[in-house]
Design a protein around this motif. Sequence first.
Motif, PDB file in Angstrom:
ATOM      1  N   GLU A  83       0.822  -1.214   0.000  1.00 58.39           N
ATOM      2  CA  GLU A  83       0.000   0.000   0.000  1.00 58.39           C
ATOM      3  C   GLU A  83       0.854   1.261   0.000  1.00 58.39           C
ATOM      4  O   GLU A  83       0.457   2.307   0.507  1.00 58.39           O
ATOM      5  CB  GLU A  83      -0.955  -0.039   1.189  1.00 58.39           C
ATOM      6  N   GLY A  84       2.024   1.165  -0.607  1.00 63.76           N
ATOM      7  CA  GLY A  84       2.932   2.298  -0.659  1.00 63.76           C
ATOM      8  C   GLY A  84       2.525   3.337  -1.677  1.00 63.76           C
ATOM      9  O   GLY A  84       1.689   3.096  -2.558  1.00 63.76           O
ATOM     10  N   GLY A  85       3.134   4.503  -1.572  1.00 62.61           N
ATOM     11  CA  GLY A  85       2.826   5.605  -2.470  1.00 62.61           C
ATOM     12  C   GLY A  85       4.076   6.325  -2.917  1.00 62.61           C
ATOM     13  O   GLY A  85       5.204   5.907  -2.632  1.00 62.61           O
ATOM     14  N   ILE A  86       3.879   7.430  -3.620  1.00 69.82           N
ATOM     15  CA  ILE A  86       4.989   8.184  -4.175  1.00 69.82           C
ATOM     16  C   ILE A  86       4.667   9.671  -4.160  1.00 69.82           C
ATOM     17  O   ILE A  86       3.516  10.069  -4.399  1.00 69.82           O
ATOM     18  CB  ILE A  86       5.315   7.712  -5.612  1.00 69.82           C
ATOM     19  N   VAL A  87       5.669  10.480  -3.857  1.00 69.38           N
ATOM     20  CA  VAL A  87       5.576  11.941  -3.968  1.00 69.38           C
ATOM     21  C   VAL A  87       6.685  12.401  -4.902  1.00 69.38           C
ATOM     22  O   VAL A  87       7.840  11.977  -4.766  1.00 69.38           O
ATOM     23  CB  VAL A  87       5.729  12.629  -2.592  1.00 69.38           C
ATOM     24  N   ALA A  88       6.331  13.240  -5.877  1.00 73.37           N
ATOM     25  CA  ALA A  88       7.319  13.823  -6.782  1.00 73.37           C
ATOM     26  C   ALA A  88       7.215  15.338  -6.714  1.00 73.37           C
ATOM     27  O   ALA A  88       6.120  15.885  -6.534  1.00 73.37           O
ATOM     28  CB  ALA A  88       7.098  13.343  -8.213  1.00 73.37           C
ATOM     29  N   ILE A  89       8.341  16.004  -6.853  1.00 71.69           N
ATOM     30  CA  ILE A  89       8.379  17.464  -6.725  1.00 71.69           C
ATOM     31  C   ILE A  89       9.047  18.070  -7.946  1.00 71.69           C
ATOM     32  O   ILE A  89      10.160  17.677  -8.330  1.00 71.69           O
ATOM     33  CB  ILE A  89       9.126  17.875  -5.442  1.00 71.69           C
ATOM     34  N   LEU A  90       8.357  19.016  -8.565  1.00 71.67           N
ATOM     35  CA  LEU A  90       8.900  19.789  -9.676  1.00 71.67           C
ATOM     36  C   LEU A  90       9.160  21.204  -9.159  1.00 71.67           C
ATOM     37  O   LEU A  90       8.226  21.987  -8.972  1.00 71.67           O
ATOM     38  CB  LEU A  90       7.904  19.822 -10.838  1.00 71.67           C
ATOM     39  N   PRO A  91      10.419  21.539  -8.873  1.00 70.60           N
ATOM     40  CA  PRO A  91      10.721  22.818  -8.222  1.00 70.60           C
ATOM     41  C   PRO A  91      10.311  24.018  -9.057  1.00 70.60           C
ATOM     42  O   PRO A  91      10.431  24.023 -10.283  1.00 70.60           O
ATOM     43  CB  PRO A  91      12.251  22.768  -8.055  1.00 70.60           C
ATOM     44  N   GLY A  92       9.817  25.049  -8.376  1.00 69.52           N
ATOM     45  CA  GLY A  92       9.456  26.295  -9.026  1.00 69.52           C
ATOM     46  C   GLY A  92      10.570  27.312  -8.917  1.00 69.52           C
ATOM     47  O   GLY A  92      11.531  27.126  -8.163  1.00 69.52           O
ATOM     48  N   THR A  93      10.435  28.397  -9.637  1.00 67.75           N
ATOM     49  CA  THR A  93      11.475  29.427  -9.652  1.00 67.75           C
ATOM     50  C   THR A  93      11.290  30.462  -8.549  1.00 67.75           C
ATOM     51  O   THR A  93      12.236  31.151  -8.183  1.00 67.75           O
ATOM     52  CB  THR A  93      11.480  30.145 -11.007  1.00 67.75           C
ATOM     53  N   SER A  94      10.070  30.581  -8.012  1.00 66.76           N
ATOM     54  CA  SER A  94       9.791  31.605  -7.012  1.00 66.76           C
ATOM     55  C   SER A  94      10.159  31.119  -5.613  1.00 66.76           C
ATOM     56  O   SER A  94       9.900  29.970  -5.254  1.00 66.76           O
ATOM     57  CB  SER A  94       8.313  31.986  -7.047  1.00 66.76           C
ATOM     58  N   LYS A  95      10.731  32.001  -4.832  1.00 65.04           N
ATOM     59  CA  LYS A  95      11.046  31.681  -3.446  1.00 65.04           C
ATOM     60  C   LYS A  95       9.925  32.087  -2.497  1.00 65.04           C
ATOM     61  O   LYS A  95       9.979  31.785  -1.304  1.00 65.04           O
ATOM     62  CB  LYS A  95      12.344  32.377  -3.040  1.00 65.04           C
ATOM     63  N   THR A  96       8.913  32.777  -3.027  1.00 64.23           N
ATOM     64  CA  THR A  96       7.825  33.262  -2.180  1.00 64.23           C
ATOM     65  C   THR A  96       6.473  32.621  -2.507  1.00 64.23           C
ATOM     66  O   THR A  96       5.640  32.456  -1.617  1.00 64.23           O
ATOM     67  CB  THR A  96       7.698  34.791  -2.303  1.00 64.23           C
ATOM     68  N   ALA A  97       6.236  32.275  -3.764  1.00 65.86           N
ATOM     69  CA  ALA A  97       4.954  31.676  -4.143  1.00 65.86           C
ATOM     70  C   ALA A  97       4.848  30.268  -3.556  1.00 65.86           C
ATOM     71  O   ALA A  97       5.764  29.454  -3.690  1.00 65.86           O
ATOM     72  CB  ALA A  97       4.819  31.622  -5.657  1.00 65.86           C
ATOM     73  N   LYS A  98       3.755  29.976  -2.902  1.00 65.83           N
ATOM     74  CA  LYS A  98       3.587  28.682  -2.256  1.00 65.83           C
ATOM     75  C   LYS A  98       3.285  27.584  -3.276  1.00 65.83           C
ATOM     76  O   LYS A  98       2.700  27.841  -4.328  1.00 65.83           O
ATOM     77  CB  LYS A  98       2.475  28.754  -1.213  1.00 65.83           C
ATOM     78  N   PRO A  99       3.663  26.350  -2.973  1.00 66.55           N
ATOM     79  CA  PRO A  99       3.465  25.248  -3.917  1.00 66.55           C
ATOM     80  C   PRO A  99       1.992  24.899  -4.122  1.00 66.55           C
ATOM     81  O   PRO A  99       1.110  25.302  -3.359  1.00 66.55           O
ATOM     82  CB  PRO A  99       4.207  24.079  -3.249  1.00 66.55           C
ATOM     83  N   ILE A 100       1.753  24.121  -5.172  1.00 67.34           N
ATOM     84  CA  ILE A 100       0.455  23.509  -5.448  1.00 67.34           C
ATOM     85  C   ILE A 100       0.641  22.003  -5.351  1.00 67.34           C
ATOM     86  O   ILE A 100       1.617  21.452  -5.863  1.00 67.34           O
ATOM     87  CB  ILE A 100      -0.053  23.878  -6.851  1.00 67.34           C
ATOM     88  N   LEU A 101      -0.290  21.338  -4.686  1.00 69.95           N
ATOM     89  CA  LEU A 101      -0.247  19.888  -4.549  1.00 69.95           C
ATOM     90  C   LEU A 101      -1.276  19.247  -5.466  1.00 69.95           C
ATOM     91  O   LEU A 101      -2.458  19.623  -5.448  1.00 69.95           O
ATOM     92  CB  LEU A 101      -0.530  19.486  -3.095  1.00 69.95           C
ATOM     93  N   LEU A 102      -0.840  18.305  -6.281  1.00 65.45           N
ATOM     94  CA  LEU A 102      -1.733  17.502  -7.111  1.00 65.45           C
ATOM     95  C   LEU A 102      -1.864  16.143  -6.436  1.00 65.45           C
ATOM     96  O   LEU A 102      -0.869  15.438  -6.263  1.00 65.45           O
ATOM     97  CB  LEU A 102      -1.177  17.351  -8.531  1.00 65.45           C
ATOM     98  N   LEU A 103      -3.066  15.791  -6.053  1.00 60.79           N
ATOM     99  CA  LEU A 103      -3.294  14.587  -5.255  1.00 60.79           C
ATOM    100  C   LEU A 103      -4.114  13.566  -6.030  1.00 60.79           C
ATOM    101  O   LEU A 103      -5.026  13.925  -6.777  1.00 60.79           O
ATOM    102  CB  LEU A 103      -4.041  14.957  -3.962  1.00 60.79           C
ATOM    103  N   GLY A 104      -3.799  12.298  -5.839  1.00 58.07           N
ATOM    104  CA  GLY A 104      -4.597  11.233  -6.437  1.00 58.07           C
ATOM    105  C   GLY A 104      -4.426   9.945  -5.666  1.00 58.07           C
ATOM    106  O   GLY A 104      -3.366   9.703  -5.084  1.00 58.07           O
ATOM    107  N   HIS A 105      -5.470   9.118  -5.652  1.00 63.31           N
ATOM    108  CA  HIS A 105      -5.317   7.803  -5.026  1.00 63.31           C
ATOM    109  C   HIS A 105      -5.164   6.741  -6.107  1.00 63.31           C
ATOM    110  O   HIS A 105      -5.843   6.774  -7.147  1.00 63.31           O
ATOM    111  CB  HIS A 105      -6.481   7.482  -4.081  1.00 63.31           C
TER     112      HIS A 105
END
Length: 472
Positions: A83-105
């Motif tokens: 029942e394991g999962g995975i998280v991947a991160i695509l870094p953004g260029t802004s140091k102030t704009a907060k991230p967006i999370l794309l979620l799926g089961h």
Amino acid sequence: MRKIFALGVATSLLSAPASAAESPLRPDQLAYRDLLKEMVETDTSITTGSCTALADKIEGHLRKAGFTDAEIHRFAVPEAPKEGGIVAILPGTSKTAKPILLLGHLDVVVAKREDWTRDPYTFIEEGGYFYGRGVADMKAMDAIWVDMFMNLRKAGQKPKRTLKLALTCGEETSTAFNGVKWLTENRKDLIAAEFALNEGGSGRTDKRLDQGGKVVVQTIHVGEKTPVNYRIEATNPGGHSSAPVRDNAIYELADALVRIRNFEFPLMLNDTTRAFFSKAGAARADDMGKAMVTIAANPDDKAAEALLNTDRSFHSMLRTTCVATLLDGGHANNALPQRAGSNINCRIFPGVSAEAVRKTLEEVIADPRMTVARTDNRGPDAVAPPLDPKILGPAEKLVAKYYPGVPMVPMMSTGATDGVFLGAIGIPSYGPPGLFGDPDGNGTHGLNERLAVRSAMTGRDLLNELVRTYAF
């Protein structure tokens, strides 16, 4: 756990052709189709499948696209290795704009081959539909997220906001290891974001697409109810059935169930449901539409409430609901029952606590001999996200682009998603529009699950543009 129900929008006013003409798929769409096929054909049910196996394949695709060790995070627990999962991160260029999370089961509801017309774990395209377990709930969206990440990295495109992708297990089975719950409790840093895009939003046709159906509405999922189970139980010393007495556990339970059946939780509205009834009602020319608009403006209007209560979906959207779903009692044919109980499944309106509902059930039963106890704890109480124009505005514009003449309506789910875990740690979760389904529910959680090819491809284009609008 994509929840399907009739929105009741007048098709005569809102009919519009499903976007994208029947034409050969583009190369990028064919690549997406192959990815979706692989996902559907990887069994991720709790009984015979493995989310970990699918996460392995997704990791391979991401690495081939150029994602590094620092950008890919795997997780599982020893007691639930499949029942394991995975998280991947695509870094953004802004140091102030907060991230967006794309979620799926990644997990799906169990499917038995003997019950299906086709093999549930074989991806089949037939009559303008994709068939297979999970194709609608929710591997089409999972594949959109993965495909998007791969294409952005291959193209060397860097968003302003960091994009995070979390694909988890356990959403479809309350007793399973839940990956989102684990992440919120153990690796909050991996999923920290300003907001999340998750399942729940969708469009609806007026009838099956292969029968000439047209998309008549698109919804954006903004909030959900909290599912909670309670056990009510009566106990008694029992005795020989040849000498019956009125003090009988089964009778006490029966009386309690009748009281629960006859009890109506009070009507409630929040920003999402008020917007839903106002906007969806205004699109209708019938009495139900008038009642929808009226209740949004005046929740004390009893005539409007009475009419809306005749629609089971509207009735549920307007309040907490509780219903008996399981029953047990007695221990022998010739003995008075020593114990009788029932499971009460409640869907609790956002802002109402599970403990408050438990106490209400006690008051409704009004029998001190009986107990009312919560039997599960799937997650925290639901927190309603705000109707943020920065979220809804771009989505509404893209619905107008891809589905001309079709309205986008905010909707509160009467079911449940993993977004409830995110809300509890301050990450509002929204189910964007884009995909669409038929009025019969497309076999979601049932037999012969399907998704229209046009739904998958149009939804993919819309969601890609939506994420770019938010992130770039």
